[in-house]
Design a protein around this motif. Structure first.
Motif, short mmCIF file in Angstrom:
data_model
loop_
_atom_site.label_atom_id
_atom_site.label_comp_id
_atom_site.label_asym_id
_atom_site.label_seq_id
_atom_site.Cartn_x
_atom_site.Cartn_y
_atom_site.Cartn_z
N VAL A 1 0.85 -1.18 0.00
CA VAL A 1 0.00 0.00 0.00
C VAL A 1 0.89 1.23 0.00
N LEU A 2 0.74 2.08 -1.03
CA LEU A 2 1.52 3.29 -1.16
C LEU A 2 0.76 4.45 -0.52
N PRO A 3 1.46 5.58 -0.28
CA PRO A 3 0.74 6.71 0.35
C PRO A 3 -0.41 7.26 -0.50
N HIS A 4 -0.31 7.11 -1.83
CA HIS A 4 -1.34 7.69 -2.69
C HIS A 4 -2.07 6.66 -3.52
N SER A 5 -1.78 5.38 -3.39
CA SER A 5 -2.46 4.39 -4.22
C SER A 5 -2.28 3.01 -3.62
N PHE A 6 -3.14 2.09 -4.07
CA PHE A 6 -2.99 0.66 -3.76
C PHE A 6 -3.74 -0.11 -4.83
N LYS A 7 -3.37 -1.38 -4.99
CA LYS A 7 -3.98 -2.24 -6.01
C LYS A 7 -4.83 -3.29 -5.30
N MET A 8 -6.07 -3.48 -5.83
CA MET A 8 -7.01 -4.45 -5.26
C MET A 8 -7.47 -5.38 -6.37
N VAL A 9 -7.74 -6.66 -5.98
CA VAL A 9 -8.25 -7.68 -6.90
C VAL A 9 -9.42 -8.37 -6.22
N TRP A 10 -10.26 -9.04 -7.03
CA TRP A 10 -11.43 -9.77 -6.51
C TRP A 10 -11.75 -10.92 -7.45
N GLU A 11 -12.54 -11.85 -6.94
CA GLU A 11 -12.95 -13.04 -7.68
C GLU A 11 -14.37 -12.84 -8.20
N PRO A 12 -14.71 -13.50 -9.31
CA PRO A 12 -16.09 -13.37 -9.84
C PRO A 12 -17.09 -14.02 -8.89
N PRO A 13 -18.39 -13.72 -9.03
CA PRO A 13 -19.40 -14.32 -8.14
C PRO A 13 -19.56 -15.81 -8.40
N LYS A 14 -19.94 -16.52 -7.36
CA LYS A 14 -20.13 -17.96 -7.51
C LYS A 14 -21.35 -18.28 -8.38
N LEU B 1 -17.95 6.38 -6.97
CA LEU B 1 -17.56 5.43 -7.99
C LEU B 1 -16.06 5.55 -8.25
N ALA B 2 -15.36 4.41 -8.12
CA ALA B 2 -13.90 4.40 -8.34
C ALA B 2 -13.53 3.69 -9.63
N TYR B 3 -14.32 2.70 -10.05
CA TYR B 3 -13.98 1.94 -11.27
C TYR B 3 -15.24 1.29 -11.79
N SER B 4 -15.34 1.17 -13.12
CA SER B 4 -16.44 0.48 -13.77
C SER B 4 -15.90 -0.15 -15.04
N VAL C 1 -6.41 -0.27 -9.69
CA VAL C 1 -5.47 0.49 -8.88
C VAL C 1 -6.17 1.78 -8.45
N CYS C 2 -6.39 1.93 -7.16
CA CYS C 2 -7.01 3.13 -6.60
C CYS C 2 -5.91 4.14 -6.33
N ASP C 3 -5.89 5.21 -7.10
CA ASP C 3 -4.87 6.23 -6.94
C ASP C 3 -5.51 7.55 -6.57
N THR D 1 -7.85 6.41 6.14
CA THR D 1 -8.48 5.09 6.09
C THR D 1 -9.53 5.11 4.99
N TYR D 2 -9.51 4.10 4.13
CA TYR D 2 -10.44 3.97 3.01
C TYR D 2 -11.17 2.64 3.10
N GLN D 3 -12.42 2.65 2.60
CA GLN D 3 -13.22 1.44 2.50
C GLN D 3 -13.60 1.25 1.04
N THR D 4 -13.53 0.02 0.60
CA THR D 4 -13.87 -0.30 -0.79
C THR D 4 -14.73 -1.54 -0.82
N ARG D 5 -15.62 -1.60 -1.82
CA ARG D 5 -16.52 -2.74 -2.03
C ARG D 5 -16.80 -2.87 -3.51
N VAL D 6 -17.27 -4.05 -3.91
CA VAL D 6 -17.44 -4.38 -5.33
C VAL D 6 -18.82 -4.98 -5.52
#
Length: 1208
Positions: free
Chosen positions: A579-592, A619-622, A629-631, A638-643
């Motif tokens: 996790v960088l001061p101005h960005s971080f990279k997140m990944v997720w899996e498809p729904p079951k 909205l951060a990404y679509s 990558v959230c920059d 502190t940040y919260q993210t959901r998909v």
């Protein structure tokens, strides 16, 4: 006669004991809820024993109990009397003994499923036979106590049971219960003869059996007999009480039971009579002075048995009551209670009676069970027979066309007319099939029932339709709305089928490639929703129509697809990498579960803050990728993210929330420090603000560095957490540079920009005199030099400019050394001075310098006006607004050189040059024409600019005068008309007229001026000539006057004469006199007298200049009327007749037979003449007004009648 108790042993803990109740006896038990139930014989009551033991038997004195075990193992308990004189009919029924002394003995529980029905049912329900109703529940009374002397009023004995609900599953007990019920039915139906029901007959009425035996009524342990007698074809019941239970009243009077007599029993009514209460035997000594209070009686009836619920139906002081609104063929129980003030006596013994039978109730309309094109099958339900079995049913129908020779017709009066129907069936069946009917035709039916008592009323008329032919295949179904697991389809009715045909539809469905067509719906609706389908699946549908004649071919097959379901939520996102001061990279899996459709897009939402705070998601990404990558983030936050994902089926639920904390960095650059207060010679006060970016961690300290402008070396002059400091040890009049940096837990940030501060500055010296240079008549350039700065550079110069030396204003403020003054007036004197300003203060102004601008061409003309006529400044006597334009203008500024001339430009015409004037008349123009005019001023230096273009228009030519005519005239008025316009004035007319009339001196006076075309000249003299002329005018001006017109007024007729006076001279003559009129302008006036006898016409009786006339030869007993008219005799014209005077009537003279007849006749003649003078006939206006009032009154009366009788 004995009461038997049979016990059937079982291999289980519970055992059943059958309690046999003989005819004429009663068996009383207590239920689980504490209420008591009385069962009258003959009956067999099943009882349940928990452990198989026989309960203790309590018998009265003189009775013994004996247990007998039969061969089949059944134990029978016999209660036998010891007295040899015991007879079967003299014992008392079973009643409640005192409770058993041993409370630990097991009690017997009644079995509700095996409870036999009582022989007599008192209920109003048609299906109540064999049910255990509430009429067997009697109020519990405590047992009587024996006295020591052996006095015994009544001994109550029986068994004390407690109810408990249970389920009996023993086959043997069920069979025994069936046999008991069968015997009970045979016993009930054996004495009645014909009380059983036929298979097709309606249900029996709720009454007793036809041959019910005498019944013993139970009340407080005393039984009585019911005597049944039959007199005059009516059933009468009399109940006699053998004992009375009394209650003490106010005065010791006994209020209690009475003897009841039910008589005059009808189907829906009966008469109840009773006798008053009697005194008890032990209260013979009553105070004679106490007068007994009046008694009232309350009559109550019950249909649920002797001990059922009673309802009060009558209350009064009479000894009889008429019961009404009863049910036919129903058993009733009636009892009477005496009331005295607030005290109530005990009710009497209940008397039972049965209402008579009558015709059946109104049946329900028949219903259609099936039908074809030519047949209808009708079915109906039997109504209540009201005590007499229904023998036949009458079915009537009304065909769509009236039959001339029907077999049977029944006419029933309904309302104000008759309704003919044809009988199509008469018989005992409850259904009928009609044949040979017309297809798709409406028929109406009604039904009536008949028994021995008569025919019931007909039911409501019901309409039915016959079927049509087999319907054609309908159109394929259409999709109305589609869902995930359902499809809403609709279809249309076959166009060839009539509306009267009952058509049903079968919707068949086939899943794509899995099963064959299967019916999904069968009904008459045109829409259906197919449910429980699979998501995102293709289904085939077809629909077929059918009626009673057959089923059509199915429609063409159509295919519809269900919608896919929304996918499930994606898996919780995770962090990949650091996790960088101005960005971080997140990944997720498809729904079951994708919901049956491919996921097309993933949406990432990001919010700043914790979940407990007010979170705002953004909205951060679509997109379709599964990483992001959230920059652009803030350090140390502190940040919260959901998909969530989106497919064709919709949006999935949100995934679990991921919290991320970014690391902190050093603070950002601060703003340069600013000077606080005025700098001193060796010390300055500085102040600063925290940096806009703290790096994710609070700022802990600041560092301030100072240096000279030309020296790169700097030194730290302050370090600490405060945001201001005082820097000392500086040189006066020197410039210093200051820079600031902030620090947090991550370290110091970068330095801020330089801030230069000069210590101890002084105000500048006085400036020198500025120099001026004229570039043009309207522009001057002013320049100056910088004075000595006194340790602080000059930052600003202020230039003041004005036309007067004492009142100048600042026209420039800035660092420049010159300024250009524009927009000046030519040939004008101006003054100016300059001032220097630095950080220390403001220097003094320089000396004022004078400047003169050169001369120039004149300025432009500002505005042009039209010359007004009323101003009296017309330049020429032949001025015409149609061919001339008079203009004037304001003189412009000459700019130092006098104006010598003006140039007037008219566009296409040649310009006009005039001298130094401000007004001019332009001649020889076209009428009603627009011109564009502009003016230019000239002086010795040249021509000034043209003015703005002004649009002016000449007026049209004045209108010609119209023709003047006289349309109506009288001796005092003349009505004049001219032109062809409206008679009334119109505000929009631009054309107006002026009418003038000549006077005696030959001058013309204005009589009217306005837009109207008609004018009435009044107050004129008769037979006089008048001269008139007319003129038209509008905006263009006044037109010429017309030629002189001469009109002459006619002579005036004479005025009306007042009503003449009539005086009777004798029986055959009278004298008529009237007032004379003066001559009219020398013309003599003569008179005409007319008379009328009876209702004949008026005839001339006299014509001349006299004002009286004697009329002879009058007929007696006749009415005469007279009127007078004045006539003017003109010298050079025919005679002019005036209006007639009012009519005067002369009545006949009355003859008096008295001796003084002559004098009386003269007096009557005198009074008749006087009365005839007083009466006058009505004028035409008065007659018209009288007729109008009569018609108005008649119209009001007619409106009132219509409002009251017709509308209301």
């Amino acid at each position: 006669q004995t009461n038997g108790y049979q016990c059937a042993s079982r291999n289980v803990f519970l055992q059943v004991i059958l309690v046999q109740v003989n005819p004429g006896e009663a068996f009383t038990i207590r239920r689980e809820d504490g209420q008591f139930q009385c069962i009258t014989g003959p009956a067999q009551v099943p009882m349940m024993s928990p452990n198989g033991s026989v309960p203790p038997i309590y018998v009265p004195p003189g009775y013994v109990s004996q247990v007998i075990i039969e061969e089949n193992g059944v134990r029978r308990v016999l209660v036998l009397p010891q007295q040899p004189e015991f007879h079967p009919g003299g014992h008392s029924p079973l009643h409640h003994p005192p409770p058993p002394p041993h409370t630990h003995l097991p009690a017997f529980i009644p079995h509700p499923a095996m409870m036999p029905p009582p022989p007599h049912m008192y209920t109003g329900m048609a299906g109540g036979v064999g049910d255990m109703s509430s009429q067997y529940i009697s109020q519990y009374h405590p047992a009587h106590i024996y006295s020591e002397q052996g006095e015994l009023e009544t001994y109550l004995w029986g068994f004390f049971w407690e109810f408990s609900h249970f389920i009996l599953s023993n086959d043997r007990t069920s069979k025994t219960h069936e046999r008991l019920q069968k015997k009970l039915k045979e016993r009930q139906g054996g004495g009645g003869g014909g009380c059983g029901q036929v298979k097709d007959s309606p249900p029996s009425s709720p009454q007793k059996s036809c041959g019910s035996p005498p019944t013993t009524d139970i009340h407080n342990g005393v039984g009585g007999k019911v005597l049944e007698t039959e007199q005059q074809g009516q059933l009468r019941h009399t109940v006699v009480s053998s004992d009375k239970q009394t209650a003490k009243g106010k005065n010791g009077e006994s209020l209690g039971k009475e003897t009841n007599l039910v008589s005059d029993i009808q189907a829906r009514g009966a008469v109840v009579k009773w006798s008053g209460p009697t005194r008890p035997e032990g209260e013979s000594s009553i105070n004679v002075e106490d007068k007994p209070n009046p008694l009232s009686y309350e009559v109550s009836i019950s249909i649920s048995g002797n001990d059922g619920n009673y309802q009060s139906v009558h209350s009064g002081e009479e000894l009889s009551a008429t019961l009404q609104d009863l049910r036919p063929a129903t058993d009733y129980h009636v009892r009477v209670r005496a009331l005295c003030n607030c005290l109530q006596g005990s009710p009497s013994e209940a008397a039972s009676f049965t209402t008579l039978s009558c015709e059946p109730d109104l049946p329900n309309p028949p219903r259609k069970t099936s039908g074809t094109k030519n047949t209808l099958v009708l079915q109906w339900k039997a109504p209540c027979d009201n005590g007499s079995k229904i023998q036949n049913y009458i079915l009537q129908n009304s065909f769509p066309t009236f039959c001339l020779n029907p077999l049977f017709f029944f006419f029933f009066l309904k309302g104000k007319g008759t309704d003919p129907h044809e009988q199509c069936y008469y018989g005992p069946l409850k259904q009928y099939r009609l044949t040979k009917l017309s297809p798709a035709t409406r028929y109406s039916f009604r039904l009536a029932a008949k028994n021995d008592m008569g025919v019931s009323e007909f039911s409501e008329v019901v309409e039915m339709f016959t079927s049509c032919s087999v319907p054609l295949p309908p159109l394929p179904p259409e999709l109305e709305v589609a869902g995930v697991t359902w499809l809403c389809l609709k279809w249309q009715r076959p166009s060839s089928s009539p509306k009267e045909d009952d058509i049903n539809y079968v919707l068949e469905m086939e899943e794509d490639g899995l099963v064959r067509f299967c019916p999904s719906y069968d009904g008459d609706e045109l829409t259906f929703t197919v449910r429980s389908l699979h998501r995102s699946t293709k289904y085939k549908f077809r629909v077929a129509a059918y009626n009673s004649e057959g089923k059509s071919n199915p429609s063409p097959v159509v295919e519809f697809i269900t919608h896919p379901d929304r996918p499930s939520s994606p898996c919780r996102p995770v962090i990949r990498g650091r996790v960088l001061p101005h960005s971080f990279k997140m990944v997720w899996e498809p729904p079951k579960d994708d919901g049956g459709a491919e996921v097309t897009k993933y949406v990432v939402e990001l919010s700043e803050g914790l979940s407990g705070e007010c979170v705002s998601w953004g909205l951060a990404y679509s997109g379709s990728a599964m990483d992001h990558v959230c920059d652009g983030l803030k350090p140390g936050c502190t940040y919260q993210t959901r998909v969530y994902c989106i497919s064709e089926g919709g949006q999935s639920p949100l995934s679990e929330t991921l919290q991320v904390q970014t690391p902190a960095v050093p603070p950002g650059p601060c703003q340069p420090p600013r000077l606080a207060g005025k700098p001193k010679a060796r010390e300055v006060q500085l102040r600063w603000a925290p940096p806009q970016v703290d790096g994710g961690s609070p700022v802990s300290s600041y560092s301030l560095e100072a240096s000279e402008p030309q020296c790169e070396e700097s030194r730290e002059v302050y370090q600490g957490p405060d945001m201001d400091c005082s820097v000392g040890g500086l040189m006066p009049g020197r410039t210093y540079c200051f820079r600031l940096k902030a620090a947090n837990k991550a370290g110091f940030g970068p330095l801020s920009e330089r801030c230069e501060v000069t210590t101890g500055p002084g105000a500048p010296e006085q400036c020198r005199i500025p120099s001026t240079t004229c570039k043009s008549p309207t522009c001057v350039v002013v320049s100056w030099e910088s004075p000595q700065c006194n340790g602080a550079p000059v930052t600003e110069f202020r230039l003041e400019w004005g036309a007067v030396e004492g009142s100048m204003q600042v026209c420039y403020s800035g660092p420049a050394f010159s300024h250009e003054m524009k927009g000046l007036l030519p040939a004008t004197s101006y003054f100016c001075r300059v001032q220097a300003v630095n950080v220390a203060g403001v220097g003094p102004f320089s000396d004022a310098v004078h400047c003169q601008t050169p001369c120039s061409v004149p300025a432009g003309v500002s505005s042009i006006y039209i010359l007004k006529e009323e101003s009296g400044t017309r330049p020429a006597p032949m001025y015409s607004p149609s061919t001339c334009l008079g203009i004037c203008w304001d003189p412009p500024c000459d700019h130092g050189s006098p104006i010598t001339s003006y140039l007037i430009d008219l566009g296409e015409r040649q310009p006009i040059v005039v001298g130094p004037v401000t007004k001019h008349v332009i001649q020889h123009l076209q009428p009603d024409t627009s011109y564009r005019i502009r003016i230019q001023a000239l002086n010795s230096l040249g021509a000034g600019p043209f003015s703005h273009t002004f649009k002016m228009k000449t007026k049209p030519l004045p209108p010609p005068p119209p023709r003047l005519e006289c349309t109506a005239f009288s001796h005092q008025t003349l009505r004049l008309k001219w032109g062809d316009g409206p008679t009334k004035s119109a505000s929009s007319d631009a054309l107006q007229y002026q009418l003038q009339m000549g006077d005696r001196n030959g001058r013309f006076i204005s009589m009217y001026k306005g837009p109207c075309h008609i004018h009435k000249v009044q107050r004129l003299n008769e037979s006089t000539s008048y001269t008139f002329r007319i003129q038209a005018f509008n905006e263009a001006g006044e037109g010429p006057f017309s030629s002189v017109y001469t009109f002459t007024t006619p002579r005036s007729p004479p005025a009306p004469v007042k009503a003449p006076k009539v005086e009777r001279l004798d029986d055959n003559s009278c004298e008529v006199t009237w007032e004379a009129l003066p001559p009219m302008k020398g013309d003599p006036v003569i008179y005409t007298l007319q008379s009328m006898m009876g209702n004949s016409e008026f005839k001339q009786a006299y014509k001349g200049s006299s004002t009286s006339f004697h009329i002879h030869n009058l007929q007696p007993n006749s009415d005469y009327r007279f009127r007078v008219c004045a006539i003017r005799q003109c010298q050079d014209a025919p005679e002019l007749s005036g209006p007639y005077s009012p009519t005067v009537t002369l009545s006949p003279q009355r003859v008096d037979a008295t001796p003084g007849g002559a004098s009386a006749a003269a007096l009557a003649s005198r009074t008749g003449a006087e009365s005839s003078r007083s009466r006058q006939s009505l004028t035409d206006e008065q007659c018209a007004f009288l007729l109008l009032m009569v018609f108005a009154v008649i119209a009001i009366l007619i409106a009132f009648v219509i409002q009251y009788f017709v509308i209301k």
